[in-house]
Design a protein around this motif. Structure first.
Motif, PDB file in Angstrom:
ATOM      1  N   PHE A  18       0.826  -1.200   0.000  1.00 47.31           N
ATOM      2  CA  PHE A  18       0.000   0.000   0.000  1.00 47.31           C
ATOM      3  C   PHE A  18       0.868   1.261   0.000  1.00 47.31           C
ATOM      4  O   PHE A  18       0.585   2.237  -0.694  1.00 47.31           O
ATOM      5  N   GLU A  19       1.965   1.222   0.795  1.00 45.12           N
ATOM      6  CA  GLU A  19       2.861   2.371   0.884  1.00 45.12           C
ATOM      7  C   GLU A  19       3.531   2.640  -0.468  1.00 45.12           C
ATOM      8  O   GLU A  19       3.601   3.775  -0.934  1.00 45.12           O
ATOM      9  N   PHE A  20       4.050   1.585  -1.066  1.00 41.30           N
ATOM     10  CA  PHE A  20       4.788   1.714  -2.324  1.00 41.30           C
ATOM     11  C   PHE A  20       3.863   2.130  -3.470  1.00 41.30           C
ATOM     12  O   PHE A  20       4.255   2.884  -4.352  1.00 41.30           O
ATOM     13  N   GLU A  21       2.644   1.620  -3.445  1.00 38.10           N
ATOM     14  CA  GLU A  21       1.719   1.827  -4.565  1.00 38.10           C
ATOM     15  C   GLU A  21       1.411   3.301  -4.789  1.00 38.10           C
ATOM     16  O   GLU A  21       1.255   3.750  -5.926  1.00 38.10           O
ATOM     17  N   TYR A  22       1.328   4.087  -3.729  1.00 39.48           N
ATOM     18  CA  TYR A  22       0.905   5.473  -3.857  1.00 39.48           C
ATOM     19  C   TYR A  22       2.038   6.476  -3.618  1.00 39.48           C
ATOM     20  O   TYR A  22       1.787   7.664  -3.452  1.00 39.48           O
ATOM     21  N   ALA A  23       3.276   5.987  -3.583  1.00 39.70           N
ATOM     22  CA  ALA A  23       4.412   6.884  -3.354  1.00 39.70           C
ATOM     23  C   ALA A  23       4.937   7.431  -4.674  1.00 39.70           C
ATOM     24  O   ALA A  23       5.183   6.680  -5.614  1.00 39.70           O
ATOM     25  N   ASP A  24       5.096   8.759  -4.726  1.00 41.51           N
ATOM     26  CA  ASP A  24       5.669   9.387  -5.915  1.00 41.51           C
ATOM     27  C   ASP A  24       7.185   9.463  -5.835  1.00 41.51           C
ATOM     28  O   ASP A  24       7.875   9.456  -6.844  1.00 41.51           O
ATOM     29  N   GLN A  25       7.692   9.592  -4.632  1.00 40.56           N
ATOM     30  CA  GLN A  25       9.140   9.663  -4.418  1.00 40.56           C
ATOM     31  C   GLN A  25       9.509   8.704  -3.296  1.00 40.56           C
ATOM     32  O   GLN A  25       8.937   8.771  -2.224  1.00 40.56           O
ATOM     33  N   LEU A  26      10.455   7.840  -3.565  1.00 39.63           N
ATOM     34  CA  LEU A  26      10.890   6.862  -2.575  1.00 39.63           C
ATOM     35  C   LEU A  26      12.394   6.956  -2.371  1.00 39.63           C
ATOM     36  O   LEU A  26      13.148   7.109  -3.337  1.00 39.63           O
ATOM     37  N   LYS A  27      12.810   6.856  -1.123  1.00 35.74           N
ATOM     38  CA  LYS A  27      14.224   6.697  -0.815  1.00 35.74           C
ATOM     39  C   LYS A  27      14.387   5.318  -0.195  1.00 35.74           C
ATOM     40  O   LYS A  27      13.711   4.997   0.788  1.00 35.74           O
ATOM     41  N   LEU A  28      15.260   4.519  -0.778  1.00 31.58           N
ATOM     42  CA  LEU A  28      15.395   3.130  -0.347  1.00 31.58           C
ATOM     43  C   LEU A  28      16.858   2.816  -0.056  1.00 31.58           C
ATOM     44  O   LEU A  28      17.755   3.288  -0.763  1.00 31.58           O
ATOM     45  N   VAL A  29      17.079   1.995   0.955  1.00 29.44           N
ATOM     46  CA  VAL A  29      18.417   1.537   1.300  1.00 29.44           C
ATOM     47  C   VAL A  29      18.414   0.017   1.317  1.00 29.44           C
ATOM     48  O   VAL A  29      17.496  -0.603   1.865  1.00 29.44           O
ATOM     49  N   GLY A  30      19.431  -0.565   0.729  1.00 31.93           N
ATOM     50  CA  GLY A  30      19.512  -2.021   0.735  1.00 31.93           C
ATOM     51  C   GLY A  30      20.854  -2.514   0.227  1.00 31.93           C
ATOM     52  O   GLY A  30      21.767  -1.731  -0.055  1.00 31.93           O
ATOM     53  N   GLN A  31      20.941  -3.813   0.119  1.00 33.15           N
ATOM     54  CA  GLN A  31      22.147  -4.469  -0.376  1.00 33.15           C
ATOM     55  C   GLN A  31      21.873  -5.025  -1.763  1.00 33.15           C
ATOM     56  O   GLN A  31      20.750  -5.420  -2.075  1.00 33.15           O
TER      57      GLN A  31
END
Length: 772
Positions: free
Chosen positions: A530-543
């Motif tokens: 639900f969060e990802f579906e309606y986000a216009d700008q995302l900041k993500l951290v991962g490997q």
């Protein structure tokens, strides 16, 4: 807005690390790794060489360990005399591998060896006096060598020494204030020792004893050293890195029958083994048997030379691991429900008489991940009145130090800064909780402070290639103090979203920013779709990893954390109210129709009318808002949405009558009604409305609207339910009717709030100017 789970720490070290580039080029190592090495403290040629090309020459002299020479002489004496030697181990992967390494080393010099791994339920952790007594009296044990335990075993060791049975302790756990009265203690952090590296695993210490005992390095044991070291989560730096890196190469040669059998049932390829293979596949399986019962089959598996026995043991261990996974899942669900009700407590104490004791540490780790609170998960043993369990902590709180405050009230206790095992009387629970809470206050511990997540650098999606990820693998093996690099990405959108896994617990998507794209997998974040579906700008951290499927190899981000730092709108239109699952319990319900039956049903519901500004301050104290029905007043809508500071808004937008879908009547429909009125002096609109609707073939609600429009324009009068035509009315356009204008406005408002894409609504909101 969606806050990150961790406190992100990113520092650009590109400039400082540039001095490493010539050194890396000289060693034929990709210069892109310079910032990553600099951040890890690998900053000179000697360290770079040891980091990338470790050899057995990097191993430290085992005789630098305290009491090593004394211990070796005693073991050699026991072998020469034919004494029966007991190796007393531990029930986890480190203990199993430690026991196997020590057993094989002593047997190589002709020693008469038996081993015993304590049962965590009947024997507990560490030296057990009753077991020592039984082994001495019934088995004729004449020397005891502990591995991966012993520094806290005062009573049992004292008993054995009084029976003229020497006890050699080899351990790596936290040293108590007073050490046991053992024959010798081999420990990398012994206060009287001079060992250069203090973070060996239990199997690392056992391996150093094996090296000293054999007078050479038993290369064939390094596969076990790698397993125990990785599984026990000790630092993968310095000597441990050399032990593990070389051990993984040894393991790829597949010379240990038991390991190959375990790999077969687990469906892994040992020729491509990595630290992840051990951490997620081999280690958990070895741990599983000790969690659910006797860990002895682990030593039998790792030391057997019989193919059939190896296959049978591997199958048994695989079954135990499956059983362990089922139990953990069930208990974690129950424990999380308990944790939700204890949100005000600084340390979570969760307990049940139904929970399996062997998996409580795993469950505690899961709860810590979800709550960011130190957690102690306990089994309530009603027969003894004791609580037995395991604790896990967060980065900023030393659990061993914290629990040491209450050690006098504990029946047993041991561990380190991040994990501990303990037993105490149920009657002391309230006292213990109060003492720990007070201690955390005096120490200034703040559990609201997020754990820090080190980020190596920010990357553009288009920079991520399979070749780049393979370059990163040169930094492996990854683990404690040498984590896999974490990268930050800023993207415009997550597309192709889907929940995966048996219970839809994981999330898979594709990240895009217009110039590039990257596959992303987010474990245990299926609910965040639900969060990802309606986000216009995302900041993500991962490997970063390489996903191999059907012969194709693609880069993939394994998500660790993310944040959304702008206004979030969620489309809940068409859903039932109970289907909305806000992130917090601080939710305001905004209702625009004072006749809405839901108004006042919740303490935090607000009627948004002409006096909305007087309610704004209270509304803006909430973290989330639900738009319950459709705003029909444009000026009020502009005012409230331009002033709303709530960062997360759910649009439910219920309507009693859908004006937009019904639409305005056509001129032809108005004409039909006008002709009917013109032919009759008066019409009963109180009781004959259904008949008129059928006759004119106009829907009833629409017909009522049309009559009101004619009334507004002075075409008819209505008195006591009778509608009468007005003779020679002034000709006026329909748009002059307030009823017509209101209906037309409702159509426009429904078009915006009920039928527009959620992005269009967000754009409209951002266009509004806050009232001055």
């Amino acid at each position: 807005m969606k806050e990150s789970q961790y406190n992100w720490n990113i520092k650009d070290v590109t400039e400082e690390s540039s001095v490493l580039i010539p050194k890396l080029e000289q060693l034929n190592i990709n210069s892109e790794l310079a910032p990553l090495l600099w951040r890890r403290g690998i900053q000179d040629t000697e360290k770079i060489t040891a980091f990338f090309k470790p050899t057995v020459a990097d191993f430290y002299d085992p005789f630098l360990l305290h009491d090593m020479e004394k211990s070796i002489l005693r073991i050699q004496e026991a072998v020469e005399k034919g004494e029966k030697i007991l190796i007393y181990g531990d029930y986890d992967a480190d203990g199993i591998t430690s026991t196997t390494v020590m057993k094989e080393a002593i047997e190589l010099i002709g020693g008469y060896v038996v081993y015993y791994l304590p049962n965590r339920f009947s024997d507990g952790y560490g030296p057990n006096k009753e077991v020592y007594q039984r082994m001495i009296e019934e088995e004729g044990i004449q020397l005891i060598v502990t591995v991966d335990n012993g520094v806290s075993g005062h009573d049992a060791i004292e008993y054995a020494m009084n029976q003229n049975v020497d006890v050699i302790v080899t351990d790596h756990h936290e040293l108590p204030e007073t050490l046991p009265n053992a024959f010798s203690i081999v420990h990398p952090r012994h206060p009287e020792g001079n060992y250069p590296f203090n973070d060996l695993a239990g199997v690392g210490v056992a391996f150093k004893v094996a090296c000293a005992l054999l007078g050479e390095i038993p290369m064939e044991s390094l596969d076990l050293v790698a397993i125990g070291t990785i599984a026990d989560l000790v630092s993968l730096t310095d000597e441990n890195r050399s032990l593990v890196k070389i051990g993984l190469e040894i393991m790829k040669q597949n010379e240990r029958i038991g390991l190959q059998a375990l790999a077969d049932v687990a469906k892994i390829d040992l020729t491509a083994v990595t630290e992840e293979t051990i951490g997620f596949t081999i280690g958990p399986r070895l741990n599983a048997i000790g969690r659910l019962g006797d860990a002895g089959p682990g030593v039998e598996l790792l030391s057997t030379f019989d193919d059939v026995e190896a296959g049978n043991l591997a199958t048994f261990i695989q079954q135990k691991n499956t059983e362990r996974q089922t139990i953990v899942k069930q208990i974690t669900t129950e424990a999380l429900e308990m944790a939700d009700k204890l949100s005000d407590e600084p340390i979570l104490f969760l307990m049940s008489k139904e929970w399996h004791q062997g998996v409580l540490g795993i469950v505690a780790s899961r709860i810590v991940q979800e709550t960011n609170k130190p957690t102690i998960v306990l089994y309530n043993d009603e027969e003894t009145g004791l609580l037995k369990g395991s604790g896990r902590s967060i980065e900023g709180i030393d659990l061993f130090q914290t629990l040491s405050v209450i050690k006098d009230d504990l029946t047993s206790f041991g561990g380190h800064h991040m994990a501990a095992g303990l037993t105490f009387e149920l009657s002391k629970l309230d006292k213990i909780k109060e003492m720990l809470s007070e201690f955390m206050k005096t120490q200034g511990y703040d559990i609201s402070i997020k754990e820090e997540l080190q980020i190596d650098s920010q990357l553009e999606l288009e920079k991520v290639t399979v070749e780049f990820i393979e370059t990163l693998r040169l930094l492996a093996p990854f683990g404690t103090d040498n984590p896999a690099p974490h990268f930050l990405f800023e993207v415009n959108k997550a597309i192709n979203l889907k929940q995966i896994g048996a219970d839809n617990s994981h999330l898979k998507c594709q990240l895009t920013n217009g110039n590039g794209s990257l596959d992303c997998i987010a474990f245990n974040r299926g609910a965040d779709l639900f969060e990802f579906e309606y986000a216009d700008q995302l900041k993500l951290v991962g490997q970063l990893s390489v996903n191999e499927w059907n012969g194709f190899r693609k880069p993939q981000l394994m998500l660790q954390d993310y944040l959304i730092d702008d206004l979030q709108l969620f489309d809940a239109r068409g859903k039932k109210g109970e289907e909305i699952k806000p992130l917090t319990d601080k939710v305001a319900y905004l209702i625009f129709d004072k006749k809405n039956p839901h108004l006042g049903q919740k303490a935090n519901s607000f009627l948004i009318d002409s006096e909305w500004q007087s309610k704004l301050e209270a509304i803006n104290t909430f973290e989330e808002a639900v738009i319950v029905d459709c705003p029909y007043d444009m000026e009020i809508a502009k005012g409230i949405f331009s002033s709303l500071k709530v960062p997360r808004i759910y649009f439910l937008v219920r309507v009693n009558q859908e004006h937009y879908l019904t639409g305005l009547p056509t001129r032809e429909q108005f004409g039909r009604l006008f002709k009917l009125i013109a032919k009759q002096e008066s019409i009963d609109v109180r009781y004959k409305l259904d008949d008129i609707s059928k006759f004119l073939k106009i829907e009833k609600n629409l017909l009522i609207f049309m009559i009101r429009v004619f009334f507004d324009l002075g075409f008819v009068t209505i008195d006591d339910g009778l509608m009468t035509k007005v003779q020679n009315p002034t000709n006026k356009p329909l748009q002059e009717s307030e009823t017509y204008q209101s209906y037309q406005n409702k159509i426009e408002m429904e078009k915006l709030f009920l039928y527009s894409d959620i992005k269009e609504i967000k754009h409209w909101i951002l266009q509004q100017e806050e009232p001055k």
